[in-house]
Scaffold this active site. Structure first.
Site, PDB file in Angstrom:
ATOM      1  N   CYS A  83       5.420 106.842  76.858  1.00 31.91           N
ATOM      2  CA  CYS A  83       4.637 105.632  76.605  1.00 31.91           C
ATOM      3  C   CYS A  83       3.264 105.689  77.263  1.00 31.91           C
ATOM      4  O   CYS A  83       2.259 105.283  76.665  1.00 31.91           O
ATOM      5  CB  CYS A  83       5.400 104.391  77.049  1.00 31.91           C
ATOM      6  SG  CYS A  83       5.880 104.397  78.803  1.00 31.91           S
ATOM      7  N   GLY A  84       3.197 106.182  78.497  1.00 34.78           N
ATOM      8  CA  GLY A  84       1.915 106.242  79.172  1.00 34.78           C
ATOM      9  C   GLY A  84       0.973 107.243  78.548  1.00 34.78           C
ATOM     10  O   GLY A  84      -0.230 106.982  78.412  1.00 34.78           O
TER      11      GLY A  84
END
Length: 298
Positions: A83-84
């Site tokens: 996600c990051g």
């Protein structure tokens, strides 16, 4: 004299198995990946925001003047716990990073530098360093939470068209929640919706939206209203949906502030994860990453 053996009676061949319908998705696919298949994001700085605001129009105070600032970022669905890294890739497109910047390069650099093992990023400091190396930008790690003295820098940054990477706890509908970091997730914020008291805007610098007359959009060189702000909503994207989401800044700040620990089930799943000294709380709680273009002071 020969003796003829009777013909051997063999059982009839089995009937073919009935054809099964094709699986809806691979067993390895997540639900959010399946939902995204065959869909396309809605492009444009204001197009999707208008749809969100139209659906929620009755929830916005009528005594305030509403101003929307946003710069469109493209969508990308994450593959695994990335996600990051996906949020950084989306932000990089707004920063006009080199065209050859790919997710593969972002992942490779993150692994090489020891920031991640599976794609996870549990350190805002590492995220800032990764952004500077891969995007050629200047990254500022803002600490102390998203409230108080940090509210105005965050609002000004988004109103001036620059992205912010924000860790938070993700609920099942992707909205911010409070799970002590057990559902830690990253989003990229690219816009801000402000509700201001009457008389706090230089009206000549803004124009009514052609679809929603009560909504104001900035002109070519608007000022950034810092006085009279009564409500603020962040326009953000994250790697499990192609769509923008609109979150109350206060609710997002609360989620960001309470990131305390890695999900015990994740910690015990047998995989290796990179945690900073002090764990999730030291790495993420009350922190965001502001990205500036071209590595130049603005």
């Amino acid at each position: 004299m020969t003796t003829e053996h009777p013909a051997l009676l063999l059982p009839p061949p089995p009937l073919p198995a009935p054809a099964l319908p094709p699986p809806l998705c691979s067993s390895k696919k997540k639900l959010y990946q399946t939902i995204a298949e065959g869909k396309a994001p809605i492009e444009g700085d204001h197009e999707e925001a208008r749809q969100l605001l139209t659906k929620r129009e009755s929830s916005f105070r009528k005594d305030l003047r509403w101003v929307l600032f946003n710069k469109y970022v493209p969508s990308l669905i994450q593959d695994g716990p990335q996600c990051g890294l996906v949020a950084l890739w989306m932000a990089s497109q707004l920063l006009k990073s080199p065209a050859e910047l790919s997710m593969e390069r972002i992942v490779n650099v993150a692994v090489k530098r020891g920031y991640t093992a599976q794609g996870e990023i549990f350190s805002a400091r590492d995220m800032a360093a990764l952004a500077e190396e891969t995007c050629g930008c200047r990254a500022v790690q803002l600490t102390g939470g998203m409230n108080g003295a940090n509210i105005h820098p965050i609002i000004k940054h988004l109103a001036s068209g620059k992205p912010i990477l924000i860790p938070y706890d993700e609920d099942f509908n992707h909205e911010p929640c409070q799970r002590r970091g057990h559902r830690a997730h990253w989003a990229v914020a690219s816009g801000i919706l402000l509700g201001l008291q009457e008389g706090c805007l230089k009206k000549e610098e803004f124009q009514p939206d052609p679809v929603l007359p009560w909504l104001l959009l900035p002109g070519n060189s608007p000022s950034y209203p810092m006085e009279g702000i009564q409500e603020a909503f962040v326009l953000a994207k994250q790697g499990k949906s192609l769509r923008y989401q609109l979150w109350a800044l206060e609710k997002l700040a609360e989620s960001n502030a309470q990131l305390r620990e890695i999900d015990p089930q994740r910690a015990a799943d047998g995989s290796v994860y990179i945690l900073p000294p002090g764990g999730v709380e030291i790495g993420l709680a009350g922190q965001v990453v502001l990205l500036h273009r071209d590595g130049l002071k603005e």
